[in-house]
Design an enzyme around this catalytic site. Structure first.
Site, PDB file in Angstrom:
ATOM      1  CE1 TYR A 141       1.270   1.227   7.055  1.00 55.98           C
ATOM      2  CE2 TYR A 141       1.225   2.312   9.188  1.00 55.98           C
ATOM      3  CZ  TYR A 141       1.840   2.076   7.976  1.00 55.98           C
ATOM      4  OH  TYR A 141       3.025   2.697   7.692  1.00 55.98           O
ATOM      5  CE  LYS A 191       5.928  -6.672  -6.688  1.00 54.00           C
ATOM      6  NZ  LYS A 191       7.084  -6.302  -7.544  1.00 54.00           N
ATOM      7  CG  ASP A 223       9.013  -3.385  -8.411  1.00 57.14           C
ATOM      8  OD1 ASP A 223       7.988  -2.891  -8.932  1.00 57.14           O
ATOM      9  OD2 ASP A 223       9.473  -4.498  -8.761  1.00 57.14           O
ATOM     10  CG  ASP A 247       4.999   4.476   6.105  1.00 57.92           C
ATOM     11  OD1 ASP A 247       5.095   5.636   6.527  1.00 57.92           O
ATOM     12  OD2 ASP A 247       5.655   3.526   6.555  1.00 57.92           O
ATOM     13  CG  ASP A 251       9.654   8.375   5.395  1.00 54.66           C
ATOM     14  OD1 ASP A 251       8.637   9.052   5.611  1.00 54.66           O
ATOM     15  OD2 ASP A 251      10.427   7.996   6.294  1.00 54.66           O
TER      16      ASP A 251
HETATM   17  C1  IPM Z   1       3.846   8.197   8.989  1.00 51.08           C
HETATM   18  C2  IPM Z   1       4.571   7.428  10.061  1.00 51.08           C
HETATM   19  C3  IPM Z   1       3.589   6.483  10.739  1.00 51.08           C
HETATM   20  C4  IPM Z   1       3.077   5.531   9.683  1.00 51.08           C
HETATM   21  C5  IPM Z   1       4.181   5.711  11.938  1.00 51.08           C
HETATM   22  C6  IPM Z   1       4.740   6.648  12.974  1.00 51.08           C
HETATM   23  C7  IPM Z   1       3.189   4.769  12.530  1.00 51.08           C
HETATM   24  O1  IPM Z   1       5.661   6.752   9.524  1.00 51.08           O
HETATM   25  O2  IPM Z   1       2.900   8.943   9.313  1.00 51.08           O
HETATM   26  O3  IPM Z   1       4.214   8.076   7.823  1.00 51.08           O
HETATM   27  O4  IPM Z   1       3.698   4.506   9.406  1.00 51.08           O
HETATM   28  O5  IPM Z   1       2.024   5.825   9.114  1.00 51.08           O
HETATM   29 MG    MG Z   2       5.996   7.122   7.493  1.00 53.85          MG
END
Ligand code: IPM
Ligand code: MG
Length: 370
Positions: A141, A191, A223, A247, A251
């Site tokens: 990032y 990884k 993975d 990240d 999700d």
């Molecule tokens: C999160 C989001 C952010 C990230 C984006 C919006 C930049 O997906 O907070 O997880 O990738 O960190």
């Molecule tokens: Mg995210």
């Protein structure tokens, strides 16, 4: 207690959900006799439109002088084509870096009444209770260079995965500390069969684990971790990993429990200034329609009460109120299942506030009889 909270609604549904969280904090202040003041700042696309910057200096100053930050969400199609310095997400990344928010905590546990909203079978999600600890200020990032380049006249591109050992150590240490207060297990995700950064990560994990003999350390390749999260999520207690893996996995983990709209997060610094935000994005498609789920923002506010202000009882009151409205079958559209009562953002906020204040009334009556 008197506290000043910076509120950064951001874009899309960020505005509606932070409004809900602020109202809930006001109800908490009323019930427990605290004074919360809210100062509003700009971030993301809204900030770009008004000031030309996704994170104006004024916003940073506001964050630094106040006690905690509550953030909504940033982003939207309107700014998608902008150059990266004019993207809403750049504001989010910058605030993380500027405030040294190195650790992002994403707790994922099942609200039993929501089991049906999960895409997984009930026997798989039963008892899920895990905490993702994501490194937030390093890795791909932030590594430089990150740009398009030309190689022998051909178009190419480079991103840089850079970490200092110290950064790895700090996040791993936090994971072990947190595991001690939970079920005593850390799964360190990397990884290491491919990446140099992951090899160092694994070394540091082993080194740090030496200071926590009471905590079990397990290494898992990313993975495999992605697969294990849907195969048997119960096996995880604290899952710690670097920025990009965190990240992606968070999700994935977030839908285990039904909806992204339910999940809070806390971004911690080594100082006393922390930031709280729902995991979900700005959802521009449903913005302004009074149908966003405000519970993730409300639960993020509960984390603020606990982690920034040491108000454990108040945090529990908010979490209990959320549990109660869910038990009553109240749902926003994203977590609705058969037989539930679908309501809008405002109505949901109203119910949570009512649960907080009604419980106060009940407590009063009970104490009169005690
Ligand atoms: C999160 C989001 C952010 C990230 C984006 C919006 C930049 O997906 O907070 O997880 O990738 O960190
Ligand atoms: Mg995210």
């Amino acid at each position: 207690m008197k506290k000043v909270i910076t509120v950064l609604p951001g874009d899309g549904i960020g505005k509606e959900v932070t409004k809900g969280a602020v109202e809930v904090l006001e109800a908490v202040a009323q019930r427990y006799g605290h004074s919360f003041r809210f100062e509003y700042g700009l971030i993301g696309g809204t900030a770009i439109d008004k000031t030309g910057s996704p994170l104006p200096e004024e916003t940073l100053e506001m964050c630094r002088r106040n006690d905690a930050v509550l953030l909504g969400a940033v982003g939207g199609p309107k700014w998608d084509k902008n150059p990266s310095y004019l993207k809403p997400e750049t504001g989010l990344l910058r605030i993380r870096k500027e405030l040294n928010l190195y650790a992002n905590l994403r707790p994922i546990s099942l609200h039993s009444s929501l089991a049906e909203a999960s895409p997984l079978k009930p026997n798989i999600i039963e008892g899920v209770d895990l905490l993702i600890v994501r490194e937030l200020t390093g890795g791909l990032y932030f590594g430089k260079p990150s740009e398009r380049v030309s190689q022998g006249g051909k178009e190419a591109v480079v991103d840089t995965l850079f970490y200092k050992r110290e950064e790895m150590k700090a996040i791993l240490q936090l994971a072990f500390k947190l595991a001690r207060k939970r079920r005593g297990k850390v799964t360190s995700v990397d990884k290491a069969n491919v990446l140099a950064s992951s090899k160092l990560w694994r070394e540091v994990a082993v080194e740090v684990s030496g200071q926590y003999p009471d905590v079990e350390l397990e290494h898992m390749l990313v993975d495999n971790a992605a697969m294990q999260l849907v195969r048997c999520p119960r096996q995880f207690d604290v899952l710690v990993t670097e920025n990009m893996f965190g990240d992606i996995l968070s999700d994935e983990a977030s839908v285990l429990t039904g909806s992204l709209g339910m999940l809070p997060s806390a971004s911690l610094s080594e100082s006393s200034l922390h930031l709280y935000e729902p995991i979900h994005g700005s959802a521009p498609d449903i913005a302004g329609k009074n149908c966003a789920n405000p519970l993730a923002a409300i639960l993020s506010a509960a984390s603020m009460l606990r982690l920034s202000f040491g108000m454990d009882e108040e945090a529990e009151a908010v979490e209990k109120a959320v549990q109660e409205v869910l038990d009553l079958g109240y749902r926003t559209g994203d977590i609705a299942t058969e037989g539930s009562r679908i309501m809008g953002t405002k109505e949901m906020v109203h119910e949570v506030k009512a649960a907080i204040l009604d419980n106060e009334a009940i407590a009063h009556i009970m104490s009169a009889y005690a």
